[in-house]
Design a protein around this motif. Structure first.
Motif, mmCIF file in Angstrom:
data_model
loop_
_atom_site.group_PDB
_atom_site.id
_atom_site.type_symbol
_atom_site.label_atom_id
_atom_site.label_comp_id
_atom_site.label_asym_id
_atom_site.label_seq_id
_atom_site.Cartn_x
_atom_site.Cartn_y
_atom_site.Cartn_z
ATOM 1 N N GLU A 57 0.822 -1.204 0.000
ATOM 2 C CA GLU A 57 0.000 0.000 0.000
ATOM 3 C C GLU A 57 0.861 1.261 0.000
ATOM 4 O O GLU A 57 0.541 2.249 -0.656
ATOM 5 C CB GLU A 57 -0.933 -0.007 1.212
ATOM 6 C CG GLU A 57 -1.988 -1.102 1.164
ATOM 7 C CD GLU A 57 -2.990 -0.893 0.035
ATOM 8 O OE1 GLU A 57 -4.025 -0.254 0.264
ATOM 9 O OE2 GLU A 57 -2.717 -1.381 -1.088
ATOM 10 N N GLN A 58 1.961 1.224 0.745
ATOM 11 C CA GLN A 58 2.876 2.362 0.782
ATOM 12 C C GLN A 58 3.485 2.620 -0.594
ATOM 13 O O GLN A 58 3.552 3.774 -1.055
ATOM 14 C CB GLN A 58 3.980 2.094 1.810
ATOM 15 C CG GLN A 58 4.950 3.237 2.005
ATOM 16 C CD GLN A 58 6.042 2.891 3.010
ATOM 17 O OE1 GLN A 58 6.414 1.721 3.165
ATOM 18 N NE2 GLN A 58 6.544 3.892 3.704
ATOM 19 N N ILE A 59 3.897 1.557 -1.257
ATOM 20 C CA ILE A 59 4.493 1.690 -2.587
ATOM 21 C C ILE A 59 3.437 2.112 -3.606
ATOM 22 O O ILE A 59 3.707 2.939 -4.496
ATOM 23 C CB ILE A 59 5.162 0.379 -3.014
ATOM 24 C CG1 ILE A 59 6.313 0.038 -2.061
ATOM 25 C CG2 ILE A 59 5.674 0.482 -4.441
ATOM 26 C CD1 ILE A 59 7.389 1.093 -1.958
ATOM 27 N N ALA A 60 2.228 1.589 -3.482
ATOM 28 C CA ALA A 60 1.154 1.973 -4.399
ATOM 29 C C ALA A 60 0.871 3.468 -4.301
ATOM 30 O O ALA A 60 0.666 4.146 -5.321
ATOM 31 C CB ALA A 60 -0.109 1.174 -4.099
ATOM 32 N N ALA A 61 0.873 3.992 -3.084
ATOM 33 C CA ALA A 61 0.630 5.430 -2.901
ATOM 34 C C ALA A 61 1.737 6.252 -3.546
ATOM 35 O O ALA A 61 1.483 7.298 -4.164
ATOM 36 C CB ALA A 61 0.516 5.756 -1.419
#
Length: 241
Positions: A57-61
């Protein structure tokens, strides 16, 4: 105008240093450039778009911020993250590229690959790759419960590490004849790929002249990128992590 290429970050929870390096790369280098290409093995493992760990999720953001900045974002499958699908790409605003793909890079046709298909001396791996890239096999795997897929990914990783330890170095590098075959088949004199973790620039003798093969490095003690500038051409760069 600037285009960036990266590959082989192998993002995973056990390497927060690389995660932080990528987040810094986004803030300092990627936001607002014309294009960012990620040429495979961005994640150490990917078992389906339905898995959403805190790291993912952090990388997707971060990737969504890149595409929202106006940068055209492209992803290519590697041998570790070949199950990345359209759902994930839609979430982050990326286009999923075929391997191989030819792009017009500021007037020069350029072949983009992950690079594992070029390692034809590793016959055992090429058989494994063919099975893993079979759409029917992938659909069957993705229908299995998430926990089962997570266990399968761990097992495949352990098997891969054990097998690679016993292989000679040349087997895990590209085959020169295969490089020539692919470049001539696609009518290009420039190839960019990753996978081998051997960053370098190689001359390639082609039937219609001299070509060049640009190899991205994996991220570990250093990060690696290829910078394509509309005025200055290409350059291979490393930076401390």
């Amino acid at each position: 105008m600037t285009t960036l290429f990266i590959s082989d970050l192998h993002l995973e929870e056990s390497r927060p240093d690389i995660t932080n390096a990528f987040l810094g790369f986004v803030e300092e280098k990627a936001l607002g450039v014309e294009q960012l290409y990620i040429l495979g093995d961005f994640f150490e493992a990917w078992i389906g778009d339905d898995e959403r760990t805190p790291l993912q999720e952090q990388i997707a953001a971060a990737l969504r911020a890149v595409s929202d900045s106006g940068t055209r974002l492209y992803l290519m499958h590697g041998n570790r993250d070949f199950l990345i699908g359209e759902d994930y790409c839609n979430r982050i605003g990326a286009t999923l590229l075929d391997d191989p793909t030819v792009v017009d890079l500021y007037g020069t046709p350029t072949l983009l690959m992950h690079g594992d298909s070029l390692c034809t001396a590793d016959v055992e791996y090429q058989k494994f790759r063919a099975n893993m890239r079979n759409p029917q096999w992938q659909q069957m795997i993705l229908q299995r419960p998430l926990a089962e897929r997570q266990q399968m990914a761990r097992q495949l990783r352990e098997i891969s590490m054990a097998k690679n330890q016993g292989k000679e170095e040349f087997i895990m590098d590209v085959t020169a004849d295969e490089v020539v075959k692919e470049m001539e088949a696609h009518g290009v004199q420039r190839l960019i790929h990753g996978h081998t973790h051997r960053p370098n620039i190689h001359d390639v003798e082609l039937a219609d002249g001299q070509g060049k093969r640009w190899v991205l490095g994996d991220w570990g003690k250093l990060g690696w990128q290829i910078v394509a500038d509309s005025e200055k051409g290409l350059r291979l760069e490393s930076f401390e992590i």
